[in-house]
Design a protein around this motif. Sequence first.
Motif, PDB file in Angstrom:
ATOM      1  N   ASN A  95      41.493  42.064  85.912  1.00  0.00           N
ATOM      2  CA  ASN A  95      40.911  40.720  85.909  1.00  0.00           C
ATOM      3  C   ASN A  95      40.107  40.536  84.631  1.00  0.00           C
ATOM      4  O   ASN A  95      39.342  41.417  84.248  1.00  0.00           O
ATOM      5  CB  ASN A  95      39.983  40.530  87.111  1.00  0.00           C
ATOM      6  N   LEU A  96      40.276  39.387  83.986  1.00  0.00           N
ATOM      7  CA  LEU A  96      39.511  39.083  82.772  1.00  0.00           C
ATOM      8  C   LEU A  96      38.097  38.661  83.135  1.00  0.00           C
ATOM      9  O   LEU A  96      37.904  37.827  84.027  1.00  0.00           O
ATOM     10  CB  LEU A  96      40.166  37.939  82.006  1.00  0.00           C
ATOM     11  N   GLN A  97      37.124  39.214  82.429  1.00  0.00           N
ATOM     12  CA  GLN A  97      35.755  38.746  82.576  1.00  0.00           C
ATOM     13  C   GLN A  97      35.647  37.402  81.868  1.00  0.00           C
ATOM     14  O   GLN A  97      36.396  37.118  80.925  1.00  0.00           O
ATOM     15  CB  GLN A  97      34.793  39.746  81.942  1.00  0.00           C
ATOM     16  N   GLU A  98      34.730  36.574  82.289  1.00  0.00           N
ATOM     17  CA  GLU A  98      34.562  35.265  81.671  1.00  0.00           C
ATOM     18  C   GLU A  98      34.257  35.424  80.186  1.00  0.00           C
ATOM     19  O   GLU A  98      33.442  36.254  79.781  1.00  0.00           O
ATOM     20  CB  GLU A  98      33.431  34.488  82.343  1.00  0.00           C
ATOM     21  N   GLY A  99      34.933  34.646  79.348  1.00  0.00           N
ATOM     22  CA  GLY A  99      34.728  34.684  77.905  1.00  0.00           C
ATOM     23  C   GLY A  99      35.586  35.699  77.180  1.00  0.00           C
ATOM     24  O   GLY A  99      35.578  35.755  75.958  1.00  0.00           O
ATOM     25  N   TRP A 100      36.344  36.521  77.901  1.00  0.00           N
ATOM     26  CA  TRP A 100      37.228  37.514  77.293  1.00  0.00           C
ATOM     27  C   TRP A 100      38.661  36.993  77.286  1.00  0.00           C
ATOM     28  O   TRP A 100      39.006  36.097  78.057  1.00  0.00           O
ATOM     29  CB  TRP A 100      37.145  38.837  78.051  1.00  0.00           C
ATOM     30  N   HIS A 101      39.494  37.580  76.424  1.00  0.00           N
ATOM     31  CA  HIS A 101      40.867  37.099  76.256  1.00  0.00           C
ATOM     32  C   HIS A 101      41.830  38.256  76.091  1.00  0.00           C
ATOM     33  O   HIS A 101      41.536  39.212  75.372  1.00  0.00           O
ATOM     34  CB  HIS A 101      40.976  36.200  75.018  1.00  0.00           C
ATOM     35  N   LEU A 102      42.995  38.151  76.729  1.00  0.00           N
ATOM     36  CA  LEU A 102      44.136  39.020  76.482  1.00  0.00           C
ATOM     37  C   LEU A 102      45.131  38.198  75.681  1.00  0.00           C
ATOM     38  O   LEU A 102      45.465  37.076  76.072  1.00  0.00           O
ATOM     39  CB  LEU A 102      44.798  39.455  77.792  1.00  0.00           C
ATOM     40  N   THR A 103      45.612  38.744  74.569  1.00  0.00           N
ATOM     41  CA  THR A 103      46.497  37.989  73.681  1.00  0.00           C
ATOM     42  C   THR A 103      47.672  38.844  73.233  1.00  0.00           C
ATOM     43  O   THR A 103      47.486  40.004  72.851  1.00  0.00           O
ATOM     44  CB  THR A 103      45.722  37.509  72.433  1.00  0.00           C
ATOM     45  N   LEU A 153      42.795  43.021  73.828  1.00  0.00           N
ATOM     46  CA  LEU A 153      41.671  42.471  74.584  1.00  0.00           C
ATOM     47  C   LEU A 153      40.553  42.172  73.601  1.00  0.00           C
ATOM     48  O   LEU A 153      40.244  43.001  72.737  1.00  0.00           O
ATOM     49  CB  LEU A 153      41.190  43.489  75.623  1.00  0.00           C
ATOM     50  N   MET A 154      39.968  40.970  73.710  1.00  0.00           N
ATOM     51  CA  MET A 154      38.892  40.569  72.800  1.00  0.00           C
ATOM     52  C   MET A 154      37.803  39.840  73.556  1.00  0.00           C
ATOM     53  O   MET A 154      38.088  39.106  74.495  1.00  0.00           O
ATOM     54  CB  MET A 154      39.434  39.615  71.724  1.00  0.00           C
ATOM     55  N   ASP A 155      36.561  40.013  73.087  1.00  0.00           N
ATOM     56  CA  ASP A 155      35.468  39.198  73.610  1.00  0.00           C
ATOM     57  C   ASP A 155      35.506  37.846  72.895  1.00  0.00           C
ATOM     58  O   ASP A 155      36.339  37.615  72.014  1.00  0.00           O
ATOM     59  CB  ASP A 155      34.120  39.906  73.451  1.00  0.00           C
ATOM     60  N   GLY A 156      34.617  36.949  73.268  1.00  0.00           N
ATOM     61  CA  GLY A 156      34.616  35.595  72.704  1.00  0.00           C
ATOM     62  C   GLY A 156      34.420  35.569  71.201  1.00  0.00           C
ATOM     63  O   GLY A 156      35.036  34.771  70.491  1.00  0.00           O
ATOM     64  N   PHE A 157      33.541  36.451  70.652  1.00  0.00           N
ATOM     65  CA  PHE A 157      33.293  36.482  69.212  1.00  0.00           C
ATOM     66  C   PHE A 157      34.555  36.898  68.458  1.00  0.00           C
ATOM     67  O   PHE A 157      34.946  36.248  67.491  1.00  0.00           O
ATOM     68  CB  PHE A 157      32.144  37.439  68.881  1.00  0.00           C
ATOM     69  N   ALA A 158      35.216  37.966  68.895  1.00  0.00           N
ATOM     70  CA  ALA A 158      36.450  38.418  68.238  1.00  0.00           C
ATOM     71  C   ALA A 158      37.538  37.345  68.348  1.00  0.00           C
ATOM     72  O   ALA A 158      38.295  37.119  67.410  1.00  0.00           O
ATOM     73  CB  ALA A 158      36.921  39.731  68.855  1.00  0.00           C
ATOM     74  N   TYR A 159      37.596  36.660  69.479  1.00  0.00           N
ATOM     75  CA  TYR A 159      38.601  35.622  69.676  1.00  0.00           C
ATOM     76  C   TYR A 159      38.387  34.455  68.714  1.00  0.00           C
ATOM     77  O   TYR A 159      39.339  33.902  68.162  1.00  0.00           O
ATOM     78  CB  TYR A 159      38.540  35.150  71.130  1.00  0.00           C
ATOM     79  N   ARG A 160      37.132  34.081  68.490  1.00  0.00           N
ATOM     80  CA  ARG A 160      36.843  33.023  67.504  1.00  0.00           C
ATOM     81  C   ARG A 160      37.238  33.476  66.107  1.00  0.00           C
ATOM     82  O   ARG A 160      37.790  32.704  65.327  1.00  0.00           O
ATOM     83  CB  ARG A 160      35.369  32.629  67.558  1.00  0.00           C
ATOM     84  N   GLN A 161      36.969  34.740  65.770  1.00  0.00           N
ATOM     85  CA  GLN A 161      37.369  35.271  64.467  1.00  0.00           C
ATOM     86  C   GLN A 161      38.886  35.217  64.309  1.00  0.00           C
ATOM     87  O   GLN A 161      39.399  34.920  63.237  1.00  0.00           O
ATOM     88  CB  GLN A 161      36.885  36.723  64.300  1.00  0.00           C
ATOM     89  N   LEU A 162      39.584  35.497  65.376  1.00  0.00           N
ATOM     90  CA  LEU A 162      41.045  35.460  65.373  1.00  0.00           C
ATOM     91  C   LEU A 162      41.541  34.066  64.993  1.00  0.00           C
ATOM     92  O   LEU A 162      42.444  33.922  64.176  1.00  0.00           O
ATOM     93  CB  LEU A 162      41.551  35.833  66.765  1.00  0.00           C
ATOM     94  N   SER A 163      40.918  33.034  65.544  1.00  0.00           N
ATOM     95  CA  SER A 163      41.384  31.677  65.272  1.00  0.00           C
ATOM     96  C   SER A 163      40.899  31.143  63.923  1.00  0.00           C
ATOM     97  O   SER A 163      41.554  30.319  63.311  1.00  0.00           O
ATOM     98  CB  SER A 163      40.963  30.734  66.396  1.00  0.00           C
ATOM     99  N   GLU A 164      39.762  31.624  63.450  1.00  0.00           N
ATOM    100  CA  GLU A 164      39.192  31.099  62.206  1.00  0.00           C
ATOM    101  C   GLU A 164      39.718  31.774  60.950  1.00  0.00           C
ATOM    102  O   GLU A 164      39.589  31.220  59.863  1.00  0.00           O
ATOM    103  CB  GLU A 164      37.664  31.241  62.249  1.00  0.00           C
ATOM    104  N   ASN A 165      40.297  32.960  61.049  1.00  0.00           N
ATOM    105  CA  ASN A 165      40.683  33.724  59.862  1.00  0.00           C
ATOM    106  C   ASN A 165      42.178  33.834  59.651  1.00  0.00           C
ATOM    107  O   ASN A 165      42.642  34.739  58.968  1.00  0.00           O
ATOM    108  CB  ASN A 165      40.055  35.126  59.939  1.00  0.00           C
ATOM    109  N   ARG A 166      42.942  32.913  60.192  1.00  0.00           N
ATOM    110  CA  ARG A 166      44.398  32.956  60.021  1.00  0.00           C
ATOM    111  C   ARG A 166      44.815  32.390  58.665  1.00  0.00           C
ATOM    112  O   ARG A 166      44.214  31.447  58.157  1.00  0.00           O
ATOM    113  CB  ARG A 166      45.086  32.149  61.105  1.00  0.00           C
ATOM    114  N   ASN A 167      45.885  32.954  58.130  1.00  0.00           N
ATOM    115  CA  ASN A 167      46.523  32.409  56.934  1.00  0.00           C
ATOM    116  C   ASN A 167      47.293  31.151  57.326  1.00  0.00           C
ATOM    117  O   ASN A 167      47.524  30.914  58.514  1.00  0.00           O
ATOM    118  CB  ASN A 167      47.472  33.455  56.334  1.00  0.00           C
ATOM    119  N   PRO A 168      47.732  30.353  56.352  1.00  0.00           N
ATOM    120  CA  PRO A 168      48.484  29.132  56.685  1.00  0.00           C
ATOM    121  C   PRO A 168      49.729  29.384  57.551  1.00  0.00           C
ATOM    122  O   PRO A 168      50.126  28.533  58.320  1.00  0.00           O
ATOM    123  CB  PRO A 168      48.864  28.562  55.326  1.00  0.00           C
TER     124      PRO A 168
END
Length: 191
Positions: A95-103, A153-168
């Motif tokens: 089960n995912l804890q709130e704010g965590w993500h499986l991708t 598996l990522m917490d909310g901070f890592a997940y935001r980094q994932l979305s903000e640091n992508r190449n085009p």
Amino acid sequence: MKAAILTVTGSIIVGCLGLWSGVFSGEDDRRDPKPAPSPSASAPHPSLSSSGLPAPGPAQGLPDCGDKPGHDVTIEPKQLTVASDGSLTAEVNCNLQEGWHLTWMVQLDGVGKPVPHTNYYPKDDLGRPGPYTFDVHLSSSEPGSARTIYVVLMDGFAYRQLSENRNPDGSLLKLPNGARKVSNSVLVKRY
């Protein structure tokens, strides 16, 4: 008798419409920002239950994702070689804890010249315990090309980094700090 059948049929239709309007309303109960959709045509999607509806919510008795040693997600088959198309199935056993993500993550090694490097391509999330499929489309890839697919598996901070640091092109040159592989890796090749 006809009235009872019509009443039951009407109740089922109204219930289904209410369920579908909730599913497609665009509401996200987690309130976390999501990364932009990947440009890939091979979007993974959750498996459906026998009734055609998405799998149910958190399962009783399962540990939280990341709380136990070993893999929280099992991907089958263990290796996949295709002419152009295929699919993988991931079974989420936590089960995912709130704010965590499986991708889903696709890793391509040896990209670029003159100095080859690794690119990471994050795909869709896996949100609840149960099965998920990932459709692989390699018709535009070179014969003999390979990629490694797994779940992180990522917490909310890592997940935001994932979305903000992508190449085009949607790729990352490294995984965000805190991203942790929680599944087996599957080598997918095109012959």
